[in-house]
Design a protein around this motif. Structure first.
Motif, PDB file in Angstrom:
ATOM      1  N   ASN A 292      17.928  26.898 -30.475  1.00 48.41           N
ATOM      2  CA  ASN A 292      18.642  27.252 -31.672  1.00 48.41           C
ATOM      3  C   ASN A 292      18.526  26.528 -32.715  1.00 48.41           C
ATOM      4  O   ASN A 292      19.133  26.156 -33.648  1.00 48.41           O
ATOM      5  N   GLY A 293      17.060  26.360 -32.973  1.00 47.85           N
ATOM      6  CA  GLY A 293      16.638  25.441 -34.042  1.00 47.85           C
ATOM      7  C   GLY A 293      16.507  23.958 -33.825  1.00 47.85           C
ATOM      8  O   GLY A 293      17.002  23.580 -32.829  1.00 47.85           O
ATOM      9  N   SER A 294      15.698  23.304 -34.465  1.00 45.66           N
ATOM     10  CA  SER A 294      15.635  21.728 -34.674  1.00 45.66           C
ATOM     11  C   SER A 294      16.513  21.004 -35.208  1.00 45.66           C
ATOM     12  O   SER A 294      16.913  21.496 -36.511  1.00 45.66           O
ATOM     13  N   VAL A 295      17.337  20.145 -34.730  1.00 48.32           N
ATOM     14  CA  VAL A 295      18.696  19.447 -35.293  1.00 48.32           C
ATOM     15  C   VAL A 295      18.361  17.938 -35.005  1.00 48.32           C
ATOM     16  O   VAL A 295      18.150  17.548 -33.944  1.00 48.32           O
ATOM     17  N   ILE A 296      18.846  17.097 -36.167  1.00 48.65           N
ATOM     18  CA  ILE A 296      19.207  15.928 -35.890  1.00 48.65           C
ATOM     19  C   ILE A 296      20.349  15.607 -36.766  1.00 48.65           C
ATOM     20  O   ILE A 296      21.004  16.413 -37.540  1.00 48.65           O
ATOM     21  N   GLY A 297      21.023  14.609 -36.561  1.00 52.49           N
ATOM     22  CA  GLY A 297      22.390  14.035 -37.070  1.00 52.49           C
ATOM     23  C   GLY A 297      22.214  13.571 -38.419  1.00 52.49           C
ATOM     24  O   GLY A 297      21.053  13.490 -38.960  1.00 52.49           O
ATOM     25  N   ALA A 298      23.179  13.673 -39.210  1.00 48.93           N
ATOM     26  CA  ALA A 298      23.194  13.348 -40.651  1.00 48.93           C
ATOM     27  C   ALA A 298      24.649  12.795 -40.795  1.00 48.93           C
ATOM     28  O   ALA A 298      25.590  12.798 -40.294  1.00 48.93           O
ATOM     29  N   GLY A 299      24.711  11.992 -42.188  1.00 49.90           N
ATOM     30  CA  GLY A 299      25.883  11.475 -42.409  1.00 49.90           C
ATOM     31  C   GLY A 299      25.975   9.818 -42.238  1.00 49.90           C
ATOM     32  O   GLY A 299      26.297   9.792 -41.128  1.00 49.90           O
ATOM     33  N   SER A 300      25.796   9.103 -43.472  1.00 46.49           N
ATOM     34  CA  SER A 300      25.835   7.521 -43.202  1.00 46.49           C
ATOM     35  C   SER A 300      27.033   7.184 -43.882  1.00 46.49           C
ATOM     36  O   SER A 300      28.009   7.752 -44.303  1.00 46.49           O
ATOM     37  N   TRP A 301      27.243   5.845 -44.275  1.00 48.27           N
ATOM     38  CA  TRP A 301      28.169   4.991 -44.816  1.00 48.27           C
ATOM     39  C   TRP A 301      28.103   5.322 -46.327  1.00 48.27           C
ATOM     40  O   TRP A 301      26.971   5.934 -46.888  1.00 48.27           O
ATOM     41  N   GLN A 302      29.460   5.571 -46.793  1.00 40.62           N
ATOM     42  CA  GLN A 302      29.746   6.107 -48.318  1.00 40.62           C
ATOM     43  C   GLN A 302      30.863   5.544 -48.584  1.00 40.62           C
ATOM     44  O   GLN A 302      31.640   4.986 -48.335  1.00 40.62           O
ATOM     45  N   PHE A 303      30.953   5.595 -50.204  1.00 37.83           N
ATOM     46  CA  PHE A 303      32.090   5.051 -50.840  1.00 37.83           C
ATOM     47  C   PHE A 303      33.155   6.125 -51.391  1.00 37.83           C
ATOM     48  O   PHE A 303      32.763   7.218 -51.737  1.00 37.83           O
ATOM     49  N   GLY A 304      34.452   5.818 -51.406  1.00 41.45           N
ATOM     50  CA  GLY A 304      35.436   6.596 -52.021  1.00 41.45           C
ATOM     51  C   GLY A 304      36.730   5.974 -52.072  1.00 41.45           C
ATOM     52  O   GLY A 304      36.628   4.766 -52.220  1.00 41.45           O
ATOM     53  N   ALA A 305      37.561   6.701 -52.779  1.00 42.52           N
ATOM     54  CA  ALA A 305      38.877   6.005 -53.431  1.00 42.52           C
ATOM     55  C   ALA A 305      40.087   6.161 -52.174  1.00 42.52           C
ATOM     56  O   ALA A 305      40.037   6.769 -51.590  1.00 42.52           O
ATOM     57  N   SER A 306      40.872   4.814 -51.774  1.00 40.76           N
ATOM     58  CA  SER A 306      41.821   4.998 -50.735  1.00 40.76           C
ATOM     59  C   SER A 306      42.848   5.671 -51.344  1.00 40.76           C
ATOM     60  O   SER A 306      43.195   6.019 -52.463  1.00 40.76           O
ATOM     61  N   GLY A 307      43.782   5.880 -50.550  1.00 40.71           N
ATOM     62  CA  GLY A 307      44.737   7.058 -50.822  1.00 40.71           C
ATOM     63  C   GLY A 307      45.936   6.270 -51.627  1.00 40.71           C
ATOM     64  O   GLY A 307      46.567   7.008 -52.419  1.00 40.71           O
ATOM     65  N   THR A 308      45.865   4.826 -51.620  1.00 39.40           N
ATOM     66  CA  THR A 308      46.914   4.368 -52.695  1.00 39.40           C
ATOM     67  C   THR A 308      46.429   3.894 -53.736  1.00 39.40           C
ATOM     68  O   THR A 308      47.248   3.077 -54.701  1.00 39.40           O
ATOM     69  N   CYS A 309      45.184   4.222 -54.103  1.00 40.63           N
ATOM     70  CA  CYS A 309      44.502   3.336 -55.258  1.00 40.63           C
ATOM     71  C   CYS A 309      44.898   4.178 -56.500  1.00 40.63           C
ATOM     72  O   CYS A 309      44.858   5.439 -56.441  1.00 40.63           O
ATOM     73  N   PRO A 310      45.687   3.562 -57.485  1.00 42.71           N
ATOM     74  CA  PRO A 310      46.110   3.947 -58.816  1.00 42.71           C
ATOM     75  C   PRO A 310      45.172   4.560 -59.743  1.00 42.71           C
ATOM     76  O   PRO A 310      45.715   5.107 -60.688  1.00 42.71           O
ATOM     77  N   HIS A 311      43.744   4.103 -59.295  1.00 39.23           N
ATOM     78  CA  HIS A 311      42.766   4.444 -60.441  1.00 39.23           C
ATOM     79  C   HIS A 311      41.586   4.958 -59.694  1.00 39.23           C
ATOM     80  O   HIS A 311      40.494   4.548 -59.815  1.00 39.23           O
ATOM     81  N   PRO A 312      41.743   6.133 -59.139  1.00 40.61           N
ATOM     82  CA  PRO A 312      40.431   7.019 -58.738  1.00 40.61           C
ATOM     83  C   PRO A 312      39.513   7.242 -59.673  1.00 40.61           C
ATOM     84  O   PRO A 312      38.370   7.410 -59.320  1.00 40.61           O
ATOM     85  N   ASP A 313      40.014   7.313 -60.946  1.00 45.73           N
ATOM     86  CA  ASP A 313      38.824   7.612 -62.197  1.00 45.73           C
ATOM     87  C   ASP A 313      37.991   6.290 -61.911  1.00 45.73           C
ATOM     88  O   ASP A 313      36.780   6.403 -62.420  1.00 45.73           O
ATOM     89  N   GLY A 314      38.472   5.131 -61.932  1.00 40.90           N
ATOM     90  CA  GLY A 314      37.764   3.825 -61.837  1.00 40.90           C
ATOM     91  C   GLY A 314      36.665   3.790 -60.803  1.00 40.90           C
ATOM     92  O   GLY A 314      35.758   3.458 -60.725  1.00 40.90           O
ATOM     93  N   VAL A 315      37.090   4.245 -59.373  1.00 40.44           N
ATOM     94  CA  VAL A 315      36.553   4.198 -58.465  1.00 40.44           C
ATOM     95  C   VAL A 315      35.186   5.311 -58.585  1.00 40.44           C
ATOM     96  O   VAL A 315      34.026   5.043 -58.368  1.00 40.44           O
ATOM     97  N   ALA A 316      35.618   6.510 -59.150  1.00 41.65           N
ATOM     98  CA  ALA A 316      34.584   7.525 -59.639  1.00 41.65           C
ATOM     99  C   ALA A 316      33.573   6.875 -60.457  1.00 41.65           C
ATOM    100  O   ALA A 316      32.200   7.345 -60.224  1.00 41.65           O
ATOM    101  N   ALA A 317      33.945   6.152 -61.391  1.00 40.45           N
ATOM    102  CA  ALA A 317      33.049   5.583 -62.480  1.00 40.45           C
ATOM    103  C   ALA A 317      32.132   4.620 -61.698  1.00 40.45           C
ATOM    104  O   ALA A 317      31.132   4.449 -62.301  1.00 40.45           O
TER     105      ALA A 317
END
Length: 420
Positions: A292-317
């Motif tokens: 069913n095809g050749s498959v390897i894993g994917a997805g490593s460490w990433q950055f995002g905004a916490s649920g309580t952060c009042p400034h997700p726009d700053g995180v995105a910047a």
């Protein structure tokens, strides 16, 4: 976390010119790379550049050892004390998003253009996190070994079939030149098992859970395809092709380099050490295709905004700033991981055209499949790890997979389907 705004200019007088200005709003970041000096230095350089590039945000970094990082985040979330910027392992992100530890990241589509898709963390149709690198696994071999055993060199367009792969292991075993034909990496535990081994299951046609609904593992982890995978997996150990769960960690680190193993299932992060160890004819081969095809894993460490952060726009910047190709290339050259754009890859030593690790970029593009995108993955991954270890140690395949399905399904039911 209390965000601090500091007054840096006050009224200069009641007559004449008067002006006010506020300092940059602080965004605290938690990072998993504590103890890794090279990685930390690169991140700190990116943060310094960002802080100096604009007047709205000031990122400060607190690093944790990777082994304790996730527990620290969960404890802080329960205490209501999360930072603004979270570093999150890709497959864990849906759980944190579902639990409210993270919120959608208001990043522009243009900032993500051209990035490996597996570096973008999505949940319920929204982007929550973005990574600065990717990781890939390949079958390590020596070209001289392939030639001596009379084996075809597989390519991305024509990987080995399952039968060819097993014929290669049998030829290596029969040669008497190796302690084991294959090193799957059994000395490593935890996330290595679902990351490295579930792609074999997926190539057989099974999976950890049924991705069409994410409501059950029934059929996916214990159907005919999964049973065939389980029998094959167990045969690696019962027929003496691979070391078992008692593998010496030192052999995992250097066994292929030392010639104990003909083949090694390993990540791109080990590529430089392999070359430096004197294996100058190493080739990085695609995963075999079990139907069913050749498959390897994917997805490593990433950055995002916490649920309580009042400034997700700053995180995105900050994230948009960090996604510049020069930084992606710096991380790649510094810690050996795969840059997430072709432009950044071209700026690196190892992933540019003709570079020693260039094949891994192609593997990520062609074979990568993220682990199940579900909040329940964090539990299912541990169940899967135990099941595979038990099967490797001789447990009945059908009974073990049935028990794993029951445990995963019970967790999904306890959590109301995890919002799917």
């Amino acid at each position: 976390m209390k965000l601090k705004t500091t007054l840096v200019a006050a009224l200069l007088g009641t007559t004449g010119f008067a002006g006010t200005a506020t300092a940059q709003t602080e965004l605290t970041m938690w990072y998993h790379g504590g103890g890794n000096e090279v990685e930390s230095n690169i991140l700190n350089s990116i943060v310094s550049d960002f802080n100096a590039s604009q007047g709205d945000w000031m990122v400060s970094v607190e690093s944790f050892p990777q082994g304790s990082y996730n527990d620290s985040v969960v404890a802080a979330a329960l205490a209501g004390n999360l930072p603004c910027i979270l570093d999150v392992d890709g497959p864990v992100m849906p759980n944190w998003a579902w639990a409210g530890y993270m919120q959608p990241l208001p990043i522009s589509d243009a900032a993500l253009d051209g990035h490996l898709d597996s570096t973008i963390g999505r949940w319920n149709g929204e982007v929550y996190s973005v990574g600065l690198w990717e990781a890939a696994v390949a079958l390590y071999a020596r070209q001289s070994t392939l030639d001596a055993l009379g084996l075809r060199t597989p390519t991305l367009d024509a990987p080995w079939t399952g039968d060819e792969f097993m014929a290669a292991l049998a030829a290596a075993k029969a040669s008497g030149e190796y302690e084991f034909a294959l090193d799957p990496g059994m000395a490593w535990t935890g996330e290595w098992y679902p990351y490295a081994f579930s792609p074999f299951l997926q190539s057989f046609g099974g999976d950890i859970v049924d991705r069409s609904t994410y409501q059950t593992a029934e059929g996916a982890l214990n159907g005919d395809a999964a049973l065939a995978f389980g029998d094959w997996w167990q045969s690696l150990f019962t027929e003496g092709y691979a070391p078992g769960t008692s593998q010496d960690p030192a052999d995992r680190d250097t066994g292929f380099i030392d010639g104990k193993y003909a083949f090694s299932w390993n990540g791109n992060w080990a590529g430089v050490a392999t070359l430096d160890g004197g294996v100058d004819d190493v080739v990085f081969l695609p995963a075999p295709d079990f139907g069913n095809g050749s498959v390897i894993g994917a997805g490593s460490w990433q950055f995002g905004a916490s649920g309580t952060c009042p400034h997700p726009d700053g995180v995105a910047a900050f994230v948009e700033h960090a996604l510049q190709d020069q930084y992606l290339a710096a991380f790649s050259d510094g810690i050996g991981l795969i840059p997430s754009t072709t432009e950044a890859a071209a700026m690196t030593k190892n992933y540019a055209a003709g570079g020693a690790l260039q094949p891994f970029f192609g593997l990520s593009e062609a074979q990568a499949l993220v682990r199940p995108v579900s909040p329940g993955y964090v539990v299912a991954a541990k169940v899967f790890e135990k099941a595979l270890a038990d099967i490797a140690n001789g447990a009945d395949v059908a009974d073990t997979l049935d028990a794993a399905v029951d445990e995963i399904n019970a967790d999904i039911e306890r959590n109301g389907g995890y919002g799917h």
